[in-house]
Design a protein around this motif. Structure first.
Motif, PDB file in Angstrom:
ATOM      1  N   ASN A   1      -1.954  67.644 111.062  1.00  0.00           N
ATOM      2  CA  ASN A   1      -2.403  67.027 109.851  1.00  0.00           C
ATOM      3  C   ASN A   1      -3.526  67.344 109.242  1.00  0.00           C
ATOM      4  O   ASN A   1      -4.335  67.971 110.252  1.00  0.00           O
ATOM      5  CB  ASN A   1      -2.125  65.347 110.141  1.00  0.00           C
ATOM      6  CG  ASN A   1      -2.807  65.096 111.185  1.00  0.00           C
ATOM      7  OD1 ASN A   1      -4.091  64.971 111.600  1.00  0.00           O
ATOM      8  ND2 ASN A   1      -2.191  64.140 112.085  1.00  0.00           N
ATOM      9  N   GLY A   2      -4.012  66.883 108.283  1.00  0.00           N
ATOM     10  CA  GLY A   2      -5.294  67.123 107.541  1.00  0.00           C
ATOM     11  C   GLY A   2      -6.515  66.436 108.391  1.00  0.00           C
ATOM     12  O   GLY A   2      -7.411  67.343 108.416  1.00  0.00           O
TER      13      GLY A   2
ATOM     14  N   THR B   1      -3.739  72.359 102.380  1.00  0.00           N
ATOM     15  CA  THR B   1      -3.527  72.294 103.859  1.00  0.00           C
ATOM     16  C   THR B   1      -2.326  73.082 104.185  1.00  0.00           C
ATOM     17  O   THR B   1      -2.252  73.463 105.312  1.00  0.00           O
ATOM     18  CB  THR B   1      -4.073  70.964 104.486  1.00  0.00           C
ATOM     19  OG1 THR B   1      -3.118  70.035 103.853  1.00  0.00           O
ATOM     20  CG2 THR B   1      -5.491  70.706 104.118  1.00  0.00           C
ATOM     21  N   GLU B   2      -1.354  72.733 103.764  1.00  0.00           N
ATOM     22  CA  GLU B   2       0.023  73.316 104.123  1.00  0.00           C
ATOM     23  C   GLU B   2      -0.079  74.554 103.898  1.00  0.00           C
ATOM     24  O   GLU B   2       0.566  75.754 104.624  1.00  0.00           O
ATOM     25  CB  GLU B   2       1.016  72.412 103.490  1.00  0.00           C
ATOM     26  CG  GLU B   2       1.480  71.179 103.826  1.00  0.00           C
ATOM     27  CD  GLU B   2       1.906  70.967 105.035  1.00  0.00           C
ATOM     28  OE1 GLU B   2       2.651  71.826 105.652  1.00  0.00           O
ATOM     29  OE2 GLU B   2       1.387  70.275 105.916  1.00  0.00           O
TER      30      GLU B   2
ATOM     31  N   THR C   1      -8.214  65.934 103.917  1.00  0.00           N
ATOM     32  CA  THR C   1      -7.112  64.573 104.246  1.00  0.00           C
ATOM     33  C   THR C   1      -6.647  64.488 103.036  1.00  0.00           C
ATOM     34  O   THR C   1      -5.500  63.575 102.935  1.00  0.00           O
ATOM     35  CB  THR C   1      -7.983  63.643 104.825  1.00  0.00           C
ATOM     36  OG1 THR C   1      -9.156  63.071 103.753  1.00  0.00           O
ATOM     37  CG2 THR C   1      -8.615  63.811 106.313  1.00  0.00           C
TER      38      THR C   1
ATOM     39  N   SER D   1      -2.992  67.822 100.286  1.00  0.00           N
ATOM     40  CA  SER D   1      -1.946  68.269 101.303  1.00  0.00           C
ATOM     41  C   SER D   1      -1.506  69.532 100.970  1.00  0.00           C
ATOM     42  O   SER D   1      -1.176  70.304 101.832  1.00  0.00           O
ATOM     43  CB  SER D   1      -1.036  67.199 101.138  1.00  0.00           C
ATOM     44  OG  SER D   1      -0.569  66.951  99.971  1.00  0.00           O
TER      45      SER D   1
END
Length: 308
Positions: free
Chosen positions: A188-189, A224-225, A218, A221
């Protein structure tokens, strides 16, 4: 306000404009600067993903290049001014950004009536640069990879092990606790944030505004993905050869895109011309920490090797 300026007229020698170019079904923003508009094109692809390509700090590491090239800085899809104009209507993928890069390069070459250009990618930008060197080498005079992402999940594993060791040696209780939460690949972030936070702090670097730094990982998303998807690329297996000159710019202290992984890949990569330039005083942020040397290498060592 973003301006569109027609640059087909070559009466004016100098160029300094911010323009929108239709790329990938949306409007994408570039800044184009050069003292002589007939000089070869130089596309700078910044890192991230999610970082702005057009911002004042660029001047510190692109200004000297503008005397020898027409330098193009690019706000990629869902970044900076391009995001303000039009958020991406489709899911962000590495392939989408690769296609954007190809379309942008093709548009620039057509607009400037040139057959080839120079591409420099930094960090995440090297993912797109290596794609161009692999799939469209005919469009490149040369490709320059700054802090290259070669086998990123392996780099992250090495880095996390080193950070945990440093935290233990310094008896940094907070660092130990937060780094113990991190898994590779990042789940996760928040894990990504803890990793990057301590990568900076334990190596004596500032992260600036802590709140904004944390938000990037955070509350972003999609990016970050995208970052996670790009991390599964392993160039040591997928790209053994390119058909254009390629130059590596590697910080001797780079633990984010591990310098030893970069060196090993450089050694095995086959190319018509290649060279590795070490930046002894830099980690991952070569354009920020050694901008003068970066530009000097391009101007005095790379450019003279290329037949225009």
């Amino acid at each position: 306000m973003v301006l569109f300026i027609n640059i087909d007229c070559f009466a004016q020698n100098k160029i300094d404009s911010t323009e929108t170019i239709p790329v990938g079904g949306i409007k994408q923003v570039v800044n184009i600067q050069g003292n002589v508009r007939s000089k070869p094109l130089f596309l700078f692809i910044t890192g991230g993903p999610g970082s702005e390509g057009i911002y004042p700090e660029n001047k510190s590491y692109l200004d000297e290049l503008k005397k020898h090239f027409v330098v193009v800085a690019w706000d990629q899809r869902n970044c900076g001014q391009t995001l303000k104009l039009n958020p991406s209507p489709v899911k962000l993928t590495v392939k989408l950004y690769e296609n954007d890069t190809y379309e942008l390069v093709t548009a620039l070459l057509k607009q400037f009536h040139q057959k080839k250009l120079f591409v420099m990618g930094w960090s995440w930008g090297t993912v797109l640069g290596f794609y161009m060197a692999d799939k469209h080498p005919d469009q490149l005079y040369a490709y320059m990879a700054v802090s290259p992402a070669v086998n990123q999940w392996e780099s992250e594993r090495i880095s996390l092990k080193e950070l945990k060791q440093k935290a233990a040696e310094q008896k940094n209780v907070q660092a130990i606790a937060e780094l113990n939460i991190v898994k590779i690949p990042f789940e996760n972030g928040l894990q990504n944030y803890y990793d990057r936070k301590w990568l900076s702090l334990l190596n004596g670097e500032s992260i600036g505004d802590t709140t904004e730094f944390k938000k990037y990982f955070t509350e972003n998303s999609e990016m970050t993905e995208l970052f996670k998807e790009a991390n599964y690329i392993n160039l040591t297996k997928s790209l053994p050869k390119v058909n254009c000159p390629v130059y590596f710019f590697v910080g001797r202290k780079d633990h984010q895109t591990n310098y030893l992984i970069s060196e090993k890949y450089y050694t095995q990569l086959q190319a018509p011309k290649k060279e590795l330039f070490w930046f002894e005083n830099s980690g991952h942020l070569i354009p920020v920490t050694e901008p003068d040397l970066l530009q000097k290498v391009v101007i005095t060592q790379v450019l003279p090797q290329i037949s225009l």
